[in-house]
Scaffold this active site. Structure first.
Site, short mmCIF file in Angstrom:
data_model
loop_
_atom_site.label_atom_id
_atom_site.label_comp_id
_atom_site.label_asym_id
_atom_site.label_seq_id
_atom_site.Cartn_x
_atom_site.Cartn_y
_atom_site.Cartn_z
N GLY A 54 84.19 16.29 22.48
CA GLY A 54 83.37 14.94 22.34
C GLY A 54 84.19 13.66 22.74
CB SER A 55 87.21 13.28 25.09
OG SER A 55 86.73 13.82 26.42
CG ASN A 56 83.25 12.92 28.97
OD1 ASN A 56 83.18 12.04 29.80
ND2 ASN A 56 83.61 14.25 29.04
CE LYS A 102 68.14 28.29 25.94
NZ LYS A 102 68.39 28.33 27.44
CG MET A 136 79.99 24.35 25.24
SD MET A 136 80.45 23.99 26.97
CE MET A 136 81.17 25.51 27.48
NE ARG A 137 73.62 26.03 21.66
CZ ARG A 137 73.59 27.40 21.18
NH1 ARG A 137 72.77 28.20 21.46
NH2 ARG A 137 74.39 27.62 20.29
CG ASN A 181 75.79 18.26 32.42
OD1 ASN A 181 76.36 18.13 31.35
ND2 ASN A 181 76.08 19.38 33.40
CG HIS A 223 80.00 20.45 36.26
ND1 HIS A 223 79.91 21.46 35.47
CD2 HIS A 223 80.57 20.88 37.36
CE1 HIS A 223 80.44 22.64 35.84
NE2 HIS A 223 81.01 22.36 37.01
#
Ligand code: GRF
Length: 209
Positions: free
Chosen positions: A20-22, A73, A98-99, A115, A117
């Protein structure tokens, strides 16, 4: 593409699965008015994520929905969509979530899901972008902020920043430097998006001003 609901106030949810740093960098940036939106919710799929502790400290509400409570899902994401509309969420920022989001979810929030990356896409997609680039031996890697589409790390690129790999550098040092870049690049990308400065042309994001 300026993003706001009827009240003109942009409501953002950040999705996390781990550290969770971002998330924390985004919350701090929004509170310093680096972009004109508020992170009103953290969504987690992992009850042990350290990100939850950060959210508690920063007083951001946490929504934990356990994907394994659902048969598919699609069902999990149906509830997620329902919750997000109750929270009146305009934008979704993935930060170590992570999904892979399913097609219905992506369609519902197309060009409203972003997102980050830890590589220069399209190189080193997937879960371990930093390690894969390091082990491959590239001399330059970096960070990418992109829209989410139905593929894996494949949506239109909003911003990128290169990070040269130093001679003899350890992977831990590279990770630290990549994260430092992420914590600046993600809020900057969100600012551009919320100010309506990103236009989509074909599969390219054109940034103005
Ligand atoms: C970051 O490196 C991000 O690029 C990737 O997952 C990592 C999440 O880190 N998608 P954190 O949970 O924000 O610390």
């Amino acid at each position: 593409m300026e993003g706001s609901n009827n009240s003109g106030f942009v409501r953002i949810a950040v999705f996390c699965s781990g550290n969770g740093s971002n998330f924390e960098a985004l919350v701090r940036a929004s509170r310093k008015r680096k972009f004109c939106g508020e992170i009103v919710l953290m969504v987690v799929d992992n009850p042990n994520a350290f990100a939850i502790k950060r959210a508690e400290r920063l007083k951001v509400p946490v929504l934990f929905i356990n994907p394994s409570d659902f048969g598919s899902k699609k069902d999990y994401e149906k509830l997620l969509i329902k919750e997000l509309s109750l929270w009146k969420i305009d934008w979704i920022l993935l930060a170590g979530y992570m999904r892979i989001l399913g097609p219905d979810f992506v369609k519902k929030y197309r060009f409203r899901i972003v997102n980050i990356h830890p590589s220069l896409l399209p190189s080193f997609k997937g879960r371990s972008g930093i390690k894969d680039a390091y082990e491959y031996g590239v001399k330059v890697t970096g960070v990418t902020v992109h829209f989410v589409d139905e593929g894996i790390d494949s949506g239109p690129i909003i911003l990128q920043k290169a990070v040269p790999i130093r001679e003899g550098e350890t992977i831990e040092s590279l990770e630290r430097r990549i994260h430092r870049v992420e914590h600046k690049l993600y809020p900057e990308a969100v600012r551009l998006l919320l100010e309506g400065k990103c236009r989509i042309v074909g599969r390219k994001v054109v940034i103005s001003g």
